[in-house]
Design an enzyme around this catalytic site. Structure first.
Site, PDB file in Angstrom:
ATOM      1  N   CYS A   1       0.843  -1.193   0.000  1.00 14.28           N
ATOM      2  CA  CYS A   1       0.000   0.000   0.000  1.00 14.28           C
ATOM      3  C   CYS A   1       0.882   1.248   0.000  1.00 14.28           C
ATOM      4  O   CYS A   1       1.572   1.526   0.993  1.00 14.28           O
ATOM      5  CB  CYS A   1      -0.912   0.007   1.231  1.00 14.28           C
ATOM      6  SG  CYS A   1      -1.993   1.452   1.303  1.00 14.28           S
ATOM      7  N   PRO A   2       0.903   2.008  -1.089  1.00  7.80           N
ATOM      8  CA  PRO A   2       1.716   3.229  -1.103  1.00  7.80           C
ATOM      9  C   PRO A   2       1.170   4.302  -0.186  1.00  7.80           C
ATOM     10  O   PRO A   2       1.912   5.206   0.219  1.00  7.80           O
ATOM     11  CB  PRO A   2       1.660   3.663  -2.570  1.00  7.80           C
ATOM     12  CG  PRO A   2       0.386   3.114  -3.081  1.00  7.80           C
ATOM     13  CD  PRO A   2       0.175   1.825  -2.352  1.00  7.80           C
TER      14      PRO A   2
END
Length: 499
Positions: A145-146
């Site tokens: 998850c950025p």
């Protein structure tokens, strides 16, 4: 879901994700309260003391769970240290047995396949994947998850769920406050304009409403997807694998093609095998997803505890990967409870037909090359006459030309699916025995998502099928050279000791 998790976004964009999220939380959480406080004419007036306490408490939980989702390690594997001393090497298992033992520890009952990470140069435990951003194998990897600059894995999944829950609840509460003001505006629409809020106040109220609605929609979809995975004990990556496996089985039954956009040119089933069997996917057996062990057990496994009160408590902990003790790779993160629907354990993920075919053809082609090279050196002494040497050179040149046409030209030109294929021991391959492209295009699901869109480093993925007839001995092709040399030394010492 790849467009929401954004794992395929450029690295420069991902570095700005956390500051953007923090600014968004501050803008919606505190900017809206500032607007309410500075707009007494905006009915029903500033929030009550109770509303302020509730909203700020939700914001505090949101900030803390977001911090946990960003900073908690998703999990690390600690493997037994390599035995470097000669005395230990002499007592080590024979070539291939050490790796086999470690693989059996990762799947004790009916082990079907060995998983190896070519980047970590270590065995890959079940449900683990190599993250291309974190550059290591992550236990029970859901996706990278950025927005948290972290992997959602075994140890971070509870914090990620709590973050999504508190974020959505905070957005819904803010939406209720905004809705109350819009309802008051509608009820007072017939009053003179000078008795109501200013144009600037109305503009900011509209901006907060649109930003809140868009953020709530996106995070609401992500929350529902995450809760679905939690209920059925599946990750986003495993959901992609389930969809791929179902597509393969449907194709095997004649219901479609294993490719993109209905392209039936990729290993079509209509092309029968030499033994009279089905198409290229006929060797793929149906495998049930093994980790769906019941609703309550799934929920407890995801949160690492059966205490319901700790599931959504913001300061609660998380499951931890079991440490390595006495060289035993067992416990949380190394093995997972299965539902027993398959004939054996450790059968997930199912084999990818494209990779299996490519590995098979490349392995046999490589062995054929080695055999020819060996024969050339063995017969080199017999080529005493110059004309014999020239003839041997012409033969090698002819073989190289055939391989050039099969590999290089095949990459530049589209090969007719109805022509140009020979049978290679029940596998289809272009003439010359080489399959170009190596499946780089890959399979995509109905949303057009690749496995790499969830942050997985596909180049590190290597699953060795348990059926030796499919890829005989292919495990040595992906194991590092240093490990193979170590095994060779161990085997040589064992042979000397037996003498």
């Amino acid at each position: 879901m790849a467009f929401l998790v954004g794992a395929s976004a450029p690295l420069a964009v991902q570095k700005l994700a956390i500051p953007f999220v923090c600014l968004l939380i501050a803008f919606l959480g505190y900017g809206s309260q500032l607007l309410f406080a500075l707009s007494p004419d905006l009915d029903p007036g500033p929030p009550t003391q109770f509303q302020k306490w509730v909203f700020n408490a939700l914001l505090l939980c949101l900030w803390w769970t977001y911090y946990q989702a960003c900073t908690v390690d998703p999990g690390r594997y600690t493997f037994p240290p390599p035995e470097k001393s000669l005395g230990k090497e002499a007592n080590a298992p024979a070539a291939g047995e050490g790796e086999e033992d470690s693989s059996k520890q990762l799947g004790q009952k009916g082990h079907r396949q060995k998983r190896w990470c070519k980047k970590c140069r270590r065995p890959k435990p079940p449900r683990a994947h190599h993250c291309k951003t974190c550059a290591r194998c992550v236990p029970r990897m859901d996706h990278h998850c950025p927005w948290t600059s972290n992997c959602v894995g075994l140890q971070t999944f509870p914090h990620f769920v709590r973050f999504l829950v508190y974020t959505n609840v905070s957005l819904w509460y803010l939406a209720s406050l905004l809705w109350a003001r819009f309802a008051a505006l509608w009820s007072n629409r017939l009053l003179p304009a000078y008795l109501g809020p200013t144009t600037t106040q109305l503009a900011w109220l509209t901006i907060f409403t649109f930003v809140c609605a868009g953020t709530s929609l996106a995070l609401g979809i992500l929350l529902l997807t995450t809760l679905k995975g939690w209920l059925f004990n599946t990750t986003m990556i495993e959901g992609w694998e389930i969809e791929r496996h179902e597509a393969v089985l449907e194709r095997r039954a004649g219901g479609g093609s294993y490719g993109n956009d209905g392209d039936e040119s990729f290993w079509p089933d209509a092309r029968a095998r030499p033994d009279g069997g089905g198409g290229g996917d006929s060797f793929v057996d149906a495998v049930e997803f093994p980790y769906d062990i019941g609703l309550w057990a799934n929920l407890c496994a995801g949160m690492g505890t059966s205490n319901l009160l700790l599931w959504f408590l913001p300061f609660a902990g998380h499951p931890r990967v079991a440490g390595n003790r006495d060289g035993k790779m067992q416990g949380t993160g190394w093995e997972y409870e299965e539902n027993g629907l398959n004939d054996a354990e450790d059968m997930w993920p199912p084999a990818d037909p494209a990779k299996t075919r490519h590995a098979k053809v490349w392995t046999r082609q490589r062995r054929q090359d080695m055999q020819e090279e060996r024969e050339r050196f063995e017969n080199e002494e017999r080529w005493a006459r110059p004309e014999d040497q020239r003839e041997a050179f012409r033969q090698r040149q002819h073989r190289d030309l055939q391989r050039w046409e099969g590999k290089i030209l095949g990459e530049l030109e589209e090969v007719n699916d109805d022509e140009g294929y020979d049978f290679v021991d029940e596998a289809y391959a272009p003439r010359g025995g080489i399959i170009v492209d190596e499946g780089k295009q890959g399979w995509v699901n109905a949303d057009g998502e690749h496995l790499g869109d969830f942050g997985v480093d596909e180049d590190a993925e290597f699953d060795e099928p348990g059926d030796a007839d499919l890829v005989p001995g292919d495990e040595d092709d992906d194991i590092p050279l240093g490990e193979l040399i170590r095994r060779r030394k161990v085997k040589t010492r064992d042979e000397d000791d037996n003498r």
